[in-house]
Enzyme design. Structure first.
Site, short mmCIF file in Angstrom:
data_model
loop_
_atom_site.label_atom_id
_atom_site.label_comp_id
_atom_site.label_asym_id
_atom_site.label_seq_id
_atom_site.Cartn_x
_atom_site.Cartn_y
_atom_site.Cartn_z
N GLY A 48 21.36 -2.23 -26.67
CA GLY A 48 21.98 -2.72 -25.43
C GLY A 48 22.67 -1.62 -24.65
O GLY A 48 23.75 -1.82 -24.09
N ALA A 49 22.03 -0.45 -24.59
CA ALA A 49 22.68 0.71 -23.98
C ALA A 49 22.40 0.87 -22.49
O ALA A 49 22.76 1.89 -21.91
CB ALA A 49 22.25 1.98 -24.73
N ASN A 50 21.77 -0.12 -21.88
CA ASN A 50 21.42 0.02 -20.47
C ASN A 50 22.54 -0.42 -19.53
O ASN A 50 22.47 -0.20 -18.32
CB ASN A 50 20.16 -0.79 -20.16
CG ASN A 50 20.36 -2.28 -20.40
OD1 ASN A 50 20.53 -2.69 -21.54
ND2 ASN A 50 20.35 -3.08 -19.34
N THR A 51 23.61 -1.01 -20.08
CA THR A 51 24.67 -1.51 -19.21
C THR A 51 25.99 -1.59 -19.98
O THR A 51 26.02 -1.48 -21.21
CB THR A 51 24.31 -2.90 -18.65
OG1 THR A 51 25.28 -3.30 -17.68
CG2 THR A 51 24.26 -3.94 -19.75
N GLY A 52 27.07 -1.79 -19.24
CA GLY A 52 28.37 -2.05 -19.86
C GLY A 52 28.85 -0.99 -20.83
O GLY A 52 28.63 0.21 -20.64
N ILE A 53 29.49 -1.44 -21.92
CA ILE A 53 30.05 -0.50 -22.88
C ILE A 53 28.97 0.27 -23.63
O ILE A 53 29.20 1.38 -24.09
CB ILE A 53 31.02 -1.19 -23.86
CG1 ILE A 53 30.31 -2.18 -24.76
CG2 ILE A 53 32.15 -1.87 -23.11
CD1 ILE A 53 31.22 -2.78 -25.83
N GLY A 54 27.79 -0.32 -23.74
CA GLY A 54 26.69 0.38 -24.41
C GLY A 54 26.28 1.63 -23.64
O GLY A 54 26.07 2.69 -24.22
N TYR A 202 29.20 -18.57 -29.61
CA TYR A 202 29.51 -17.15 -29.46
C TYR A 202 30.53 -16.71 -30.51
O TYR A 202 30.36 -15.67 -31.16
CB TYR A 202 30.07 -16.89 -28.06
CG TYR A 202 30.54 -15.47 -27.84
CD1 TYR A 202 29.62 -14.42 -27.72
CD2 TYR A 202 31.90 -15.17 -27.76
CE1 TYR A 202 30.05 -13.12 -27.53
CE2 TYR A 202 32.34 -13.86 -27.57
CZ TYR A 202 31.41 -12.84 -27.45
OH TYR A 202 31.83 -11.55 -27.27
#
Length: 318
Positions: A48-54, A202
């Site tokens: 999940g490195a394409n956005t946010g904290i990633g 969640y």
């Protein structure tokens, strides 16, 4: 009269927020990773490195000199993120690979290709996740939260654990949440088929993250591979995209939330801090040890969840 009181109160709060904006932002930002450790010659895998904290974590790892592999469901967005990292750091060694954590076939294909082309893995950051999405199932029939946030990463880690051991010292960072405090593992209805609440689903998946990290750490004792879970803080990111109410709330109170860069600090800390080289099975927030709910400390629940996860995924992992 009541209207004047309400308006006056709102006005007073607004003035206070404006006056103390700098202090509020400093408090909201939380802890900062102060480590100057370099990662030259090291390989880092981030889901999940394409956005946010990633994405922010990937940028930091690249600046430290690591080879960073960004595992993303949306390759196009992943390439955009990689391009922005290269623009920020000219020497960044980043690459994007397709990984859909909602599909075990995709996970297995990713791992097979990864293992055939990459001979070392020093840091694995299980960062990707979904939050409060409508009731949907993964390709394999798992409820989406437990399927992506827990089972997908459980399978990925199991497939890469041999490489991590051979690359030791190595670290695994599992991104969980403060929401684990409100979760319970519903073994009788793990996939919420009897009833569904997106918030509770969640929370259950985030509790599963904590239990997985603790149980994996126990099983990896004396291997020189450490595992820790983190709460990144309340981060203003697109993770709330499935909840209109949460999106509005995050927009209105953005001053009180962390930016993705601030939210990435604890993941970075657990990945690189020298003082954590032998620390395993712990939970961190704001770059410091954090409280774990009683249900997150249950060894019995952790072992049962491990066994159930293996059964659902059709794997053996002792």
């Amino acid at each position: 009269m009541l209207l004047f009181v309400i308006l006056g109160s709102v006005g007073a709060v607004t003035v206070l927020v404006i006056l103390f904006a700098a202090q509020i932002r400093r408090y909201a930002a939380g802890g900062v990773c102060m480590s100057t450790a370099l990662l030259e010659g090291k390989t880092v895998l981030i889901t999940g490195a394409n956005t946010g904290i990633g994405k922010e974590t990937a940028l930091d790892m690249a600046v430290r000199g690591a080879r960073v592999i960004m595992a993303c469901r949306d390759v196009e967005k992943g390439e955009e993120a990689a391009a922005s990292i290269r623009a920020a750091c000219a020497r960044a060694d980043v690459e994007v690979r397709e990984l859909d954590l909602a599909d075990t076939c995709s996970i297995r294909a990713f791992a097979q290709k990864f293992l055939s082309e990459v001979n070392q893995l020093h840091i694995l950051i299980n960062n990707a996740g979904v939050m409060m999405c409508p009731y949907t199932k993964t390709k394999d029939g798992f409820e989406m939260h437990i399927g992506v946030n827990h089972l997908g990463h459980f399978l990925l880690t199991s497939l890469l654990i041999g490489l991590l051991k051979r690359s030791a010292p190595a670290r695994i960072v599992v991104v969980s949440s403060l929401a684990h405090n409100f979760g319970w593992i519903r073994f009788h209805d793990l996939h919420s088929q009897g009833s569904y609440n997106s918030g509770l689903a969640y929370c259950q998946s985030k509790l599963a993250n904590v239990l997985f990290a603790r149980e994996l750490a126990r099983r990896l004792k004396d291997t020189n591979v450490t595992v820790n879970s983190v709460h990144p803080g309340t981060v203003n990111s697109d993770l709330t995209r499935h909840s209109t109410l949460m999106t509005i709330f995050f927009t209105v109170f953005s001053m009180f939330l962390k930016t993705p860069r601030e939210g990435a600090q604890t993941s970075i800390y657990c990945a690189v801090a020298e003082e954590l080289h032998s620390i395993s099975g712990k939970h961190f927030s704001d770059c410091a040890p954090a409280f774990v709910a009683p249900q997150g400390r249950s060894e019995e629940t952790a072992r049962r969840l491990w066994d159930v996860s293996c059964e659902l995924l059709g794997i053996e992992w002792d």
